[in-house]
Design an enzyme around this catalytic site. Sequence first.
Site, PDB file in Angstrom:
ATOM      1  N   ASP A  60      -4.756  -2.310  -6.280  1.00  0.00           N
ATOM      2  CA  ASP A  60      -3.787  -2.620  -5.229  1.00  0.00           C
ATOM      3  C   ASP A  60      -2.488  -3.200  -5.797  1.00  0.00           C
ATOM      4  OD1 ASP A  60      -3.068  -2.963  -2.416  1.00  0.00           O
ATOM      5  OD2 ASP A  60      -3.306  -5.127  -2.750  1.00  0.00           O
ATOM      6  N   HIS A  62       7.241  -1.017  -3.504  1.00  0.00           N
ATOM      7  CA  HIS A  62       8.282  -1.828  -2.863  1.00  0.00           C
ATOM      8  C   HIS A  62       8.783  -2.963  -3.754  1.00  0.00           C
ATOM      9  CE1 HIS A  62       4.980  -4.541  -1.687  1.00  0.00           C
ATOM     10  NE2 HIS A  62       5.893  -5.450  -1.496  1.00  0.00           N
ATOM     11  N   LYS A  73      12.936  -4.986  -4.525  1.00  0.00           N
ATOM     12  CA  LYS A  73      13.259  -6.410  -4.390  1.00  0.00           C
ATOM     13  C   LYS A  73      14.542  -6.702  -5.155  1.00  0.00           C
ATOM     14  CE  LYS A  73       8.581  -8.036  -3.629  1.00  0.00           C
ATOM     15  NZ  LYS A  73       8.355  -8.926  -2.518  1.00  0.00           N
ATOM     16  N   LYS A  75       1.696   3.884  -2.059  1.00  0.00           N
ATOM     17  CA  LYS A  75       0.670   3.615  -3.059  1.00  0.00           C
ATOM     18  C   LYS A  75      -0.580   3.057  -2.369  1.00  0.00           C
ATOM     19  CE  LYS A  75      -0.111  -0.356  -3.552  1.00  0.00           C
ATOM     20  NZ  LYS A  75      -0.145  -1.665  -2.926  1.00  0.00           N
ATOM     21  N   ASP A 134      -4.244  14.782  15.871  1.00  0.00           N
ATOM     22  CA  ASP A 134      -5.533  14.810  15.177  1.00  0.00           C
ATOM     23  C   ASP A 134      -5.323  15.812  14.039  1.00  0.00           C
ATOM     24  OD1 ASP A 134      -7.970  15.638  14.265  1.00  0.00           O
ATOM     25  OD2 ASP A 134      -8.952  15.497  16.225  1.00  0.00           O
ATOM     26  N   HIS A 166       2.576  -2.648  -8.908  1.00  0.00           N
ATOM     27  CA  HIS A 166       3.631  -3.671  -8.910  1.00  0.00           C
ATOM     28  C   HIS A 166       3.727  -4.425 -10.243  1.00  0.00           C
ATOM     29  CE1 HIS A 166       3.645  -2.764  -4.759  1.00  0.00           C
ATOM     30  NE2 HIS A 166       2.747  -3.620  -4.351  1.00  0.00           N
ATOM     31  N   LYS A 198      -5.320 -13.162  -4.153  1.00  0.00           N
ATOM     32  CA  LYS A 198      -5.165 -13.518  -2.743  1.00  0.00           C
ATOM     33  C   LYS A 198      -5.808 -14.886  -2.500  1.00  0.00           C
ATOM     34  CE  LYS A 198      -4.503  -8.984  -0.877  1.00  0.00           C
ATOM     35  NZ  LYS A 198      -3.076  -8.965  -0.544  1.00  0.00           N
ATOM     36  N   GLU A 229      -0.620 -14.894  -3.815  1.00  0.00           N
ATOM     37  CA  GLU A 229      -0.491 -14.831  -2.355  1.00  0.00           C
ATOM     38  C   GLU A 229      -1.396 -15.872  -1.712  1.00  0.00           C
ATOM     39  OE1 GLU A 229       0.050 -10.705  -0.658  1.00  0.00           O
ATOM     40  OE2 GLU A 229      -1.223 -10.299  -2.384  1.00  0.00           O
TER      41      GLU A 229
HETATM   42  C1  BG6 Z   1       1.181  -4.530  -1.209  1.00  0.00           C
HETATM   43  C2  BG6 Z   1      -0.297  -4.783  -1.358  1.00  0.00           C
HETATM   44  O1  BG6 Z   1       1.559  -3.417  -1.957  1.00  0.00           O
HETATM   45  O2  BG6 Z   1       1.891  -5.674  -1.669  1.00  0.00           O
HETATM   46  C3  BG6 Z   1      -0.696  -6.017  -0.565  1.00  0.00           C
HETATM   47  O3  BG6 Z   1      -1.015  -3.658  -0.878  1.00  0.00           O
HETATM   48  C4  BG6 Z   1       0.154  -7.209  -0.963  1.00  0.00           C
HETATM   49  O4  BG6 Z   1      -2.079  -6.307  -0.746  1.00  0.00           O
HETATM   50  C5  BG6 Z   1       1.637  -6.856  -0.925  1.00  0.00           C
HETATM   51  O5  BG6 Z   1      -0.117  -8.255  -0.055  1.00  0.00           O
HETATM   52  C6  BG6 Z   1       2.464  -7.975  -1.538  1.00  0.00           C
HETATM   53  O6  BG6 Z   1       3.828  -7.710  -1.336  1.00  0.00           O
HETATM   54  P1  BG6 Z   1       4.888  -8.883  -1.222  1.00  0.00           P
HETATM   55  O7  BG6 Z   1       6.201  -8.192  -1.167  1.00  0.00           O
HETATM   56  O8  BG6 Z   1       4.563  -9.633   0.024  1.00  0.00           O
HETATM   57  O9  BG6 Z   1       4.703  -9.741  -2.452  1.00  0.00           O
END
Ligand code: BG6
Length: 487
Positions: free
Chosen positions: A240, A183, A187, A153, A94, A245, A336, A221
Amino acid sequence: MTAPDLVLPPSDFTVFGGTGDLALRKLLPGLYEQERRRQLPAGTRIIGVSRTPLDDAGYRDLVTRALFEHVAEDHLEVGALHRLTARLHHLTLDIGSADDWDRLHGLLKDRPADEEATRIHYLAVGSDLFGTICDRLDDLGLVTPRCRVVLEKPIGADLASSREVNDAVGRVFEERQIFRIDHYLGKESVQNLLVTRFANVFLEPIWNSRWVDHVQITVAETLGVEERGDYYDRAGALRDMVQNHLLQLLCLVAMEPPSYVGGDAHDAVRDEKLKVLRALAPLTGAEVDRATVRGQYTTYGEELGHPSTTETFVALRAEVQNWRWSGVPFYLRTGKRLARQESTIEVVFKEPPHAMFPDSEGVTTPNRLTIRMQPDEGMQLHLTAKHPGPGGIRLHPASLDLTWADAFDERSPEPYERLLRDVMRGVPTLFMRRDEVEAAWGWVEPILERWREAAVEPVRYHPGTEGPAAAERLLARDGRFWQEGTR
Ligand code: BG6
């Protein structure tokens, strides 16, 4: 062929948010893959920290179940699973409890004097907690020059809050110890973009406003917000995805060649990306209405359990104001619950300056380079070719297709696997520097402000579609269209 690996000292890898979605879906599978490749240094421990009342055995069960769910079936190996789970510990903490912090201190200090570990603190929690966690680690003497901290992030929710978070972390850790993860930079196809651009000569002479008509960056997505509704509804697609990204991808497309990539030159790539962010033409006031589209899928409120005005889709038109890119639009879009799971960069070239085949059948289509991040990481070069056969010339679209999996007969590592390895090696090139994060917020913030001040409601789109029609119109106004479905 796998690159020769370094022998690293052991790490104590503490994951704050150790039972959360990110840890179970991405971080632990990434660490598992390293274990499978026998890349985790001997003596490394992984300590999940969360509020969940769990002992080590309970955590090992939870993680094993997650690995069965999230690791490719042909990668599940009993030996590697045992080795990884043996490294796992869980600490129920906690954040306000001094006793709990003392227990963490006890665990991390519980090593023989001759076995000093690199301490890595991964903060997979909301950025509002980063400052407190760093302060507590510091108070307990758990921050040494060999420590690193990894920040997920989004860092803050706007420029001011991101500065506050960066200040708070920066009071405890030096910039060289701070790894801000995006991330997308892990890639394989994103890193390959750097190599394709700069280890070859054929693209660079035409990679500019003289030959490039425009660039499209799409991250589409099929999934909705799933279990992350609380976080997502506060963030929305601009914070987001675009702030990090998509802008990072734009930077890698638009940046100048760095003098050097690799070795100790960790800042060369980041310096060039920063210049691009600083050259983005600001979108402010009424310009935001013309250059952005804010969308929301129709079942979002139902999935969330309450009505909301958060956007789940963004399309926008950006410009990089410098010599190379003047007048070339960069169209970005992400959303999305769209028709496809597809992330691509499309570099669309201009028409040939002279129509050489006026009597032929068919038409020339502009050359286009598609960089595919998913599905099937790879690259396609779209050309106009002659359809085989006698008689007149018939023009036909054709493409050169390079899929990394076929070309190299090797699986691309998952981004987190690659990036976690870089953290352990202490290589920050593929992580965002503070000035980059703040420059990106600085560009995004006026868009957020305009949406807020003008109460711009998201336009609705049906799940399973390409998104709102307004996104089509954004390009149609310029006489262009989105390239759909590259596979
Ligand atoms: C994340 C977002 O950073 O990236 C998510 O918070 C998103 O909302 C994701 O779904 C997408 O990553 P990838 O590698 O699946 O395209």
